[in-house]
Scaffold this active site. Structure first.
Site, PDB file in Angstrom:
ATOM      1  N   SER A   1       0.808  -1.223   0.000  1.00 51.43           N
ATOM      2  CA  SER A   1       0.000   0.000   0.000  1.00 51.43           C
ATOM      3  C   SER A   1       0.837   1.267   0.000  1.00 51.43           C
ATOM      4  O   SER A   1       0.377   2.322  -0.453  1.00 51.43           O
ATOM      5  CB  SER A   1      -0.928   0.010   1.217  1.00 51.43           C
ATOM      6  OG  SER A   1      -0.177  -0.079   2.424  1.00 51.43           O
TER       7      SER A   1
ATOM      8  N   GLY B   1      -1.973  -4.135   1.179  1.00 54.68           N
ATOM      9  CA  GLY B   1      -2.088  -5.303   2.049  1.00 54.68           C
ATOM     10  C   GLY B   1      -1.148  -6.433   1.704  1.00 54.68           C
ATOM     11  O   GLY B   1      -1.112  -7.453   2.408  1.00 54.68           O
TER      12      GLY B   1
ATOM     13  N   ASN C   1       4.084  -5.319   5.946  1.00 47.47           N
ATOM     14  CA  ASN C   1       2.857  -6.015   6.358  1.00 47.47           C
ATOM     15  C   ASN C   1       3.180  -7.322   7.061  1.00 47.47           C
ATOM     16  O   ASN C   1       2.473  -7.723   7.992  1.00 47.47           O
ATOM     17  CB  ASN C   1       1.956  -6.262   5.141  1.00 47.47           C
ATOM     18  CG  ASN C   1       1.269  -4.984   4.687  1.00 47.47           C
ATOM     19  OD1 ASN C   1       0.828  -4.181   5.497  1.00 47.47           O
ATOM     20  ND2 ASN C   1       1.202  -4.789   3.388  1.00 47.47           N
TER      21      ASN C   1
ATOM     22  N   ASP D   1      -4.884   7.562   9.678  1.00 50.45           N
ATOM     23  CA  ASP D   1      -4.333   6.401  10.390  1.00 50.45           C
ATOM     24  C   ASP D   1      -2.887   6.614  10.826  1.00 50.45           C
ATOM     25  O   ASP D   1      -2.327   5.787  11.550  1.00 50.45           O
ATOM     26  CB  ASP D   1      -4.448   5.130   9.543  1.00 50.45           C
ATOM     27  CG  ASP D   1      -3.625   5.170   8.251  1.00 50.45           C
ATOM     28  OD1 ASP D   1      -2.815   6.107   8.073  1.00 50.45           O
ATOM     29  OD2 ASP D   1      -3.790   4.253   7.422  1.00 50.45           O
TER      30      ASP D   1
ATOM     31  N   HIS E   1      -0.264   5.568   6.566  1.00 46.59           N
ATOM     32  CA  HIS E   1      -0.182   5.645   5.113  1.00 46.59           C
ATOM     33  C   HIS E   1      -0.053   7.098   4.646  1.00 46.59           C
ATOM     34  O   HIS E   1      -0.861   7.941   5.048  1.00 46.59           O
ATOM     35  CB  HIS E   1      -1.421   5.012   4.476  1.00 46.59           C
ATOM     36  CG  HIS E   1      -1.518   3.539   4.715  1.00 46.59           C
ATOM     37  ND1 HIS E   1      -2.231   3.007   5.771  1.00 46.59           N
ATOM     38  CD2 HIS E   1      -0.965   2.493   4.054  1.00 46.59           C
ATOM     39  CE1 HIS E   1      -2.126   1.689   5.747  1.00 46.59           C
ATOM     40  NE2 HIS E   1      -1.366   1.350   4.718  1.00 46.59           N
TER      41      HIS E   1
END
Length: 209
Positions: free
Chosen positions: A30, A67, A95, A179, A182
């Site tokens: 991502s 992801g 991840n 968040d 990102h």
């Protein structure tokens, strides 16, 4: 004579325009796919503006998936190996770390990806994108070992290394989505600069060949 001269000029122009395209494949998660922003605002697509003054014969393929883990990358990779790759930018691993995947598994998966790319493209130039935990963690030993993997892989495979993709962006509210993990569109512009410092000489060398 004039007709012959005209044909020669057209032929020369076509010869120049038919220079082989150089493909840059960005293979990430991502952080490269551009989660929640326009794909055109993600740093791999912003590369085109940097490359244009060097050569018009660069093609950037952003094969990143939000992801994605290194294991996912192994499953996704084969369909991207049908066409030649001149520069391969590998940005995966964070991840896995969030899920506590053993560092040696992460290392082995990344090495397998590199091996497959090199097997199909013996002259490929590799760029390994380094990652660290963007947020504090109590697992200090894991974090340290994880952070070292990327430099070690770069050394082993004679690859260029982007030390830390999120340098100058991690944790900044102005440069990230709510968040705080990102990057937003402004953050991706800084990610681009972090990559470009390493990629620019590679691109210039590729364009000269």
């Amino acid at each position: 004579m004039l007709l012959s001269l005209l044909c020669c000029q057209i032929g020369c122009a076509r010869s120049t325009d038919s220079s082989p395209m150089k493909t840059i494949l960005v293979f990430g998660d991502s952080l490269s796919a551009g989660l929640a922003i326009s794909p055109r605002e993600a740093w791999p697509m912003l590369l085109l503006d940097k490359l244009r003054p060097i050569s018009s014969h660069f093609r950037v393929t952003n094969a990143s998936a939000s992801g994605s883990t290194t294991e996912d990358g192994l499953h996704r990779l084969p369909r991207h190996l049908d066409r030649p790759i001149d520069i391969f930018v590998l940005e995966l691993g964070i991840n896995d770390a969030w899920h506590g995947v053993p560092v040696e598994t992460i290392r082995a998966n990344l090495q397998s990806i590199i091996d497959q790319v090199k097997a199909r493209n013996p002259n490929v130039v590799l760029v390994v994108v380094g990652m660290q935990f963007p947020l504090p963690s109590s697992e200090t030993d894991y974090m340290t070992t994880f952070g070292k993997v990327f430099g070690e892989l770069a050394d082993k495979n004679h690859a260029a290394l982007v030390p830390y993709l999120l340098d100058g962006v991690a944790g900044s509210p102005e440069l990230n989505l709510p968040d705080r993990i990102h990057p937003n569109a402004a953050g991706h512009k800084i990610l681009l600069e972090n990559v470009w410092r390493i990629l620019e000489p590679i691109a210039r060398d590729a364009a000269a060949k």
